[in-house]
Design an enzyme around this catalytic site. Structure first.
Site, PDB file in Angstrom:
ATOM      1  N   CYS A 120      -1.208   4.780   5.781  1.00 12.78           N
ATOM      2  CA  CYS A 120      -2.606   4.486   5.459  1.00 12.78           C
ATOM      3  C   CYS A 120      -3.491   5.725   5.539  1.00 12.78           C
ATOM      4  CB  CYS A 120      -3.138   3.400   6.379  1.00 12.78           C
ATOM      5  SG  CYS A 120      -2.117   1.922   6.368  1.00 12.78           S
ATOM      6  N   HIS A 254     -10.405   3.623   6.249  1.00  9.20           N
ATOM      7  CA  HIS A 254      -9.280   2.845   5.724  1.00  9.20           C
ATOM      8  C   HIS A 254      -9.562   1.373   5.965  1.00  9.20           C
ATOM      9  CE1 HIS A 254      -5.507   0.985   5.192  1.00  9.20           C
ATOM     10  NE2 HIS A 254      -5.220   0.911   6.479  1.00  9.20           N
ATOM     11  N   ASN A 285      -5.531  -5.076   2.849  1.00 11.44           N
ATOM     12  CA  ASN A 285      -5.215  -3.717   3.316  1.00 11.44           C
ATOM     13  C   ASN A 285      -4.219  -3.083   2.353  1.00 11.44           C
ATOM     14  OD1 ASN A 285      -3.900  -1.556   4.553  1.00 11.44           O
ATOM     15  ND2 ASN A 285      -4.070  -2.444   6.602  1.00 11.44           N
TER      16      ASN A 285
HETATM   17  N1  COA Z   1      -2.475 -16.960  12.761  1.00  6.69           N
HETATM   18  C1  COA Z   1      -2.813 -17.582  13.903  1.00  6.69           C
HETATM   19  N2  COA Z   1      -2.541 -17.066  15.120  1.00  6.69           N
HETATM   20  C2  COA Z   1      -1.903 -15.895  15.158  1.00  6.69           C
HETATM   21  C3  COA Z   1      -1.514 -15.203  14.003  1.00  6.69           C
HETATM   22  C4  COA Z   1      -1.819 -15.790  12.768  1.00  6.69           C
HETATM   23  N3  COA Z   1      -1.519 -15.200  11.601  1.00  6.69           N
HETATM   24  N4  COA Z   1      -0.912 -14.065  14.362  1.00  6.69           N
HETATM   25  C5  COA Z   1      -0.922 -14.031  15.686  1.00  6.69           C
HETATM   26  N5  COA Z   1      -1.520 -15.143  16.182  1.00  6.69           N
HETATM   27  C6  COA Z   1      -1.768 -15.506  17.576  1.00  6.69           C
HETATM   28  C7  COA Z   1      -0.835 -14.816  18.516  1.00  6.69           C
HETATM   29  O1  COA Z   1       0.368 -15.552  18.651  1.00  6.69           O
HETATM   30  C8  COA Z   1      -1.634 -14.802  19.800  1.00  6.69           C
HETATM   31  O2  COA Z   1      -1.548 -16.072  20.393  1.00  6.69           O
HETATM   32  P1  COA Z   1      -1.521 -16.215  21.987  1.00  6.69           P
HETATM   33  O3  COA Z   1      -2.819 -15.670  22.465  1.00  6.69           O
HETATM   34  O4  COA Z   1      -1.368 -17.701  22.164  1.00  6.69           O
HETATM   35  O5  COA Z   1      -0.336 -15.419  22.427  1.00  6.69           O
HETATM   36  C9  COA Z   1      -3.090 -14.637  19.325  1.00  6.69           C
HETATM   37  O6  COA Z   1      -3.069 -15.051  17.943  1.00  6.69           O
HETATM   38  C10 COA Z   1      -3.597 -13.232  19.438  1.00  6.69           C
HETATM   39  O7  COA Z   1      -2.631 -12.344  18.886  1.00  6.69           O
HETATM   40  P2  COA Z   1      -2.916 -10.824  18.770  1.00  6.69           P
HETATM   41  O8  COA Z   1      -1.762 -10.158  18.086  1.00  6.69           O
HETATM   42  O9  COA Z   1      -3.361 -10.265  20.091  1.00  6.69           O
HETATM   43  O10 COA Z   1      -4.166 -10.845  17.777  1.00  6.69           O
HETATM   44  P3  COA Z   1      -5.183  -9.711  17.430  1.00  6.69           P
HETATM   45  O11 COA Z   1      -6.547 -10.077  17.856  1.00  6.69           O
HETATM   46  O12 COA Z   1      -4.680  -8.365  17.854  1.00  6.69           O
HETATM   47  O13 COA Z   1      -5.193  -9.787  15.845  1.00  6.69           O
HETATM   48  C11 COA Z   1      -4.273  -8.542  14.022  1.00  6.69           C
HETATM   49  C12 COA Z   1      -4.004  -9.564  15.120  1.00  6.69           C
HETATM   50  C13 COA Z   1      -2.991  -8.232  13.301  1.00  6.69           C
HETATM   51  C14 COA Z   1      -5.306  -9.111  13.049  1.00  6.69           C
HETATM   52  C15 COA Z   1      -4.860  -7.281  14.687  1.00  6.69           C
HETATM   53  O14 COA Z   1      -4.056  -6.909  15.781  1.00  6.69           O
HETATM   54  C16 COA Z   1      -4.966  -6.134  13.760  1.00  6.69           C
HETATM   55  O15 COA Z   1      -5.606  -6.208  12.738  1.00  6.69           O
HETATM   56  N6  COA Z   1      -4.401  -5.005  14.171  1.00  6.69           N
HETATM   57  C17 COA Z   1      -4.504  -3.816  13.400  1.00  6.69           C
HETATM   58  C18 COA Z   1      -3.662  -3.968  12.207  1.00  6.69           C
HETATM   59  C19 COA Z   1      -3.930  -2.922  11.240  1.00  6.69           C
HETATM   60  O16 COA Z   1      -5.044  -2.537  11.038  1.00  6.69           O
HETATM   61  N7  COA Z   1      -2.871  -2.476  10.654  1.00  6.69           N
HETATM   62  C20 COA Z   1      -2.925  -1.549   9.635  1.00  6.69           C
HETATM   63  C21 COA Z   1      -3.132  -0.228  10.167  1.00  6.69           C
HETATM   64  S1  COA Z   1      -2.766   0.695   8.869  1.00  6.69           S
END
Ligand code: COA
Length: 329
Positions: A120, A254, A285
């Site tokens: 990215c 990004h 993304n």
């Molecule tokens: N739908 C519903 N629940 C989901 C889920 C989905 N698609 N994916 C994960 N969960 C749940 C998890 O199981 C977790 O449940 P729990 O609390 O019961 O264990 C809860 O949601 C929180 O998970 P978590 O991974 O901590 O969520 P988050 O707030 O970090 O959000 C992302 C997840 C992926 C949206 C976030 O981490 C993110 O955007 N990270 C950066 C990714 C990114 O930018 N990547 C590209 C870089 S180039």
């Protein structure tokens, strides 16, 4: 004694273009394969829909369209392009680079051409290299492209990634300018976190079975790294360019996640007048393509104009990042 090359004292972006796939995929379609909800996806990522490429919208086709738009925007004749840099992680051939075919199709068939893998951060890496190539005299004009078909390597049943990744292409023409048009790059990497966004198997390991090495992501450490560390890198890019936040017109990070964008905006204390790219809402993304796609969207919406000062920052798998201040063509 060897004669050293000398280029232009300054370089800048002379034209920008993009290609957005035709098909919009709403969250409802993603939910057919993962246990989640429209509300969760929108709250956690800001995404309402994303663009996924159809069969004919190949990495080559999307790149060529974006490049032609950037060339037209710059007014530069394609034959003047001395180098083509393509940032992508989804040209699914080890070799040859897709850059050579793009060079042929845009009308620069003898240009130096190569691909880079900087996820990215790819567009910002490409712009940084293009800036130095022009200033160093290795090329007069450089075509820098960021392009992805992430839908090809996304596991549609993985609730951690299926809703995020998308497809598209963006391109910039970099060439000599009378005044600095691209600030010094602030870039780097953190290979200790290489596993947090990665393919878990090599092509050798999947050879012989029909599993595809999908892109996996440990979203939370990525989120924390991006939200805290990337604001610092963006601030350093402002500092080394000698630009104050008040002088900016645009902030184009990004398009990883709307919450990351908002966290960076707060940490950077960007004044209200600085317009913030939010293309992720409709585009998802698109990794290396997201910054030029967002810039062209802001131009089309009348939010960005020629001469605007923009802070751009790319970050992602590696982990890698690159940030710089640019003036819009
Ligand atoms: N739908 C519903 N629940 C989901 C889920 C989905 N698609 N994916 C994960 N969960 C749940 C998890 O199981 C977790 O449940 P729990 O609390 O019961 O264990 C809860 O949601 C929180 O998970 P978590 O991974 O901590 O969520 P988050 O707030 O970090 O959000 C992302 C997840 C992926 C949206 C976030 O981490 C993110 O955007 N990270 C950066 C990714 C990114 O930018 N990547 C590209 C870089 S180039």
């Amino acid at each position: 004694m060897i004669t050293a090359s000398t280029g232009s004292q300054y370089a800048g972006i002379l034209g920008i273009g993009s290609y957005r796939p035709r098909r919009a995929v709403p969250n409802a379609e993603i939910l057919e394969q993962i246990d989640s909800s429209d509300e969760w996806i929108q709250t956690r990522s800001g995404i309402k829909e994303r663009r996924w490429a159809s069969e004919d919208e190949t990495v080559l086709m999307m790149s060529v369209n974006a490049a032609k738009e950037a060339l037209a925007d710059s007014g530069i004749d394609p034959s003047e392009i001395g180098c083509v840099i393509v940032a992508t992680v989804t040209h699914l051939y080890q070799t040859p680079a897709i850059a050579t075919r793009i060079a042929v199709e845009v009308g620069a068939p003898t240009a130096a051409a190569f691909d880079i893998s900087a996820a990215c951060a790819g567009f910002c890496y490409g712009v940084a290299m293009a800036n130095d190539l022009v200033r160093g005299g290795s090329a007069k004009y450089v075509l820098a492209i960021g392009v992805e078909r992430l839908s090809d390597i996304t596991d549609r049943t993985d609730r951690g990634t299926a809703f995020i990744f998308a497809d598209g292409a963006g391109a910039a023409i970099v060439g000599p300018t009378d005044e600095p048009g691209i600030g010094p790059v602030v870039w780097g990497s953190d290979g200790t976190q290489h596993q947090v966004i990665s393919q878990k198997e090599s092509w050798v390991e999947v050879h012989g079975n029909h599993n595809w090495p999908h892109l996996t992501m440990d979203g939370n450490p990525v989120f924390r790294w991006a939200s805290f560390e990337m604001a610092k890198a963006a601030q350093r890019a402002l500092d080394v360019a000698g630009v104050k936040a008040e002088q900016l017109d645009l902030f184009v990070p990004h398009q990883a996640n709307m919450r990351i964008t908002d966290a960076m905006r707060r940490t950077l204390k960007l004044p209200e007048h600085v317009k913030v790219a939010r293309d992720i809402e409709r585009q998802g993304n698109t990794s290396a393509a997201s910054i030029p796609l967002a810039i062209t969207a802001m131009r089309e919406a009348g939010e960005a104009k020629s001469g605007d000062l923009a802070l751009i920052i790319g970050f992602g798998a590696g982990l890698v990042y690159a940030a710089q201040v640019i003036r819009l063509p």
